[in-house]
Design a protein around this motif. Structure first.
Motif, short mmCIF file in Angstrom:
data_model
loop_
_atom_site.label_atom_id
_atom_site.label_comp_id
_atom_site.label_asym_id
_atom_site.label_seq_id
_atom_site.Cartn_x
_atom_site.Cartn_y
_atom_site.Cartn_z
N PRO A 1 -39.50 19.25 1.08
CA PRO A 1 -40.18 18.27 0.24
C PRO A 1 -41.69 18.26 0.43
O PRO A 1 -42.18 18.61 1.52
CB PRO A 1 -39.56 16.94 0.68
N VAL A 2 -42.43 17.89 -0.61
CA VAL A 2 -43.88 17.72 -0.50
C VAL A 2 -44.17 16.22 -0.40
O VAL A 2 -43.32 15.39 -0.73
CB VAL A 2 -44.60 18.30 -1.74
N ARG A 3 -45.39 15.91 0.06
CA ARG A 3 -45.77 14.49 0.13
C ARG A 3 -46.20 14.01 -1.24
O ARG A 3 -46.77 14.77 -2.02
CB ARG A 3 -46.93 14.33 1.11
N ASP A 4 -45.95 12.77 -1.54
CA ASP A 4 -46.40 12.15 -2.79
C ASP A 4 -46.02 12.97 -4.02
O ASP A 4 -46.84 13.19 -4.91
CB ASP A 4 -47.94 11.95 -2.78
N GLY A 5 -44.78 13.44 -4.03
CA GLY A 5 -44.34 14.25 -5.16
C GLY A 5 -44.02 13.42 -6.41
O GLY A 5 -43.77 13.99 -7.47
#
Ligand SMILES: [Zn+2]
Length: 393
Positions: A240-244
């Motif tokens: 996962p990426v941050r603030d997606g």
């Protein structure tokens, strides 16, 4: 020191390896390198010549007297069948024993149609490409598929991504038509192997990142492919990426880099922004035309991918990260964003000598990687010895 016994003497398979690698190119060389007697060298070389794996050339430069006969690996002594399956494109080929493509064909086929549709197409295409060539020439089959693969069994594992292939054991199906060793790996692993062997043979640590319909990576660590316990190493797409923004991924998690920055995600986001884009080529056209909104979306995707890659670089410390796949190949802005974030976010030590390069072989790396994978296996000393013994009995 243990005494050298018959059991530890170089076998015909090892003699072939020495000839193939160029470490020994005459019978005298072989005697020197292996310590085998002249009759023993003669026996092994004779076996390999008879089997069509080695040929003699009498053209070595002479220093006076009779020139020594040079021994060469016979790349024309057989073929391997290879197929690089992508989510939407597949290339099928016949290669010689040096991995050079002799004949090939491309298909625009959706792998989600399932093994019942795709595998017969591959088998028929190989048959077609082989033409009149005797089927005994076929030494092995190598395939890359866009799924997680339990490598040892050639079993596709990924339940959510290539659903119709889940749990399919590919080798037995292929062996019904071609009764030879069949090796199956993840498509990105095949790309990594191809690019490594073809472009960076001297580097031991490489990461190949494919940005296409999906995002995935193949890792070469310490000179060999890193597969992990169940073949899932390098599956960076579902980190996962941050603030997606809470995008639901097809794997069931939220904000995987695949769900926010793959080719599929780009098309979805641009369409939502009112752009008329059907394919990656349409996006390329907008990037070329300098469309600001498209450029911004592409750069954002690059930053997302860079964020995940920075973590991978910290863990693996590769010498080179190769960016491939049609999305990476088409978009300069994406690649420069990836570079920028990786260099900023990874540790200084991990990036001190890190190169981030576009793929040089492009889609061709898939075919050559599959060929390398199967050739390394069927031409290994153990496999050659076993097949010679099998034939003798
Ligand atoms: Zn996911």
């Amino acid at each position: 020191m243990p005494r050298r016994t018959a059991a530890t003497l170089a076998t015909s398979g090892e003699v072939l390896r020495l000839i193939r690698s160029g470490e020994a190119v005459t019978r005298a060389d072989l005697g020197r390198v292996t310590g085998l007697s002249r009759p023993a060298v003669q026996l092994r070389v004779g076996e390999l010549i008879e089997r069509g794996l080695v040929v003699e050339r009498a053209d070595a430069p002479s220093t006076g007297g009779r020139p020594p006969v040079r021994l060469e690996f016979n790349a024309a002594g057989g073929v391997v069948l290879v197929a690089a399956l992508g989510a939407s494109r597949t290339r099928v080929a016949v290669c010689d024993l040096a991995g050079r493509e002799l004949a090939g064909r491309d298909f625009a086929i959706d792998v989600e149609q399932g093994p019942d549709v795709v595998l017969p197409l591959l088998l028929d295409t190989w048959d077609d490409l082989l033409g009149d060539r005797p089927r005994e020439d076929v030494k092995g089959v190598g395939m890359g598929v866009p799924a997680t693969v339990e490598f040892a069994r050639g079993r596709t594992e990924s339940v959510r991504v290539m659903a119709s292939w889940t749990g399919v054991l590919i080798p037995p199906i292929v062996r019904e038509r071609f009764p030879v060793p069949v090796l199956v790996d993840n498509d990105v692993n095949a790309l990594a192997i191809g690019e490594h062997r073809g472009v960076y043979p001297d580097l031991d640590d490489l990461m190949f990142v494919k940005v296409s319909t999906r995002i995935g990576a193949g890792v070469i660590a310490g000179g060999g492919i890193l597969r992990g316990a169940l073949g899932a190493a390098g599956e960076i797409g579902h980190i996962p990426v941050r603030d997606g923004g809470g995008v639901l991924c097809r794997c069931g998690n939220v904000d995987c880099v695949d769900s926010v920055a793959s080719g599929t995600a780009l098309l979805r986001d641009l369409r939502a922004a009112g752009k008329d884009v059907k394919t990656i080529a349409d996006v390329t056209a907008l990037v070329r035309a300098g469309d600001a909104e498209t450029m911004a979306t592409v750069r954002e995707a690059g930053r997302r991918i860079g964020e995940v890659l920075a973590g991978a670089v910290n863990i693996l410390n590769p010498s080179v990260v190769v960016l491939g796949g049609d999305v990476a190949e088409a978009f300069g802005p994406l690649v420069s964003s990836i570079r920028e974030v990786v260099y900023r976010r990874s540790t200084a030590l991990a990036t001190r000598r890190l190169r981030i390069e576009p793929s040089r072989l492009g889609a061709g790396a898939g075919i050559s990687g599959c060929a390398v994978m199967v050739l390394d296996s069927v031409l290994s000393p153990e496999a050659v010895d076993e097949s010679l013994a099998h034939r003798a009995s």
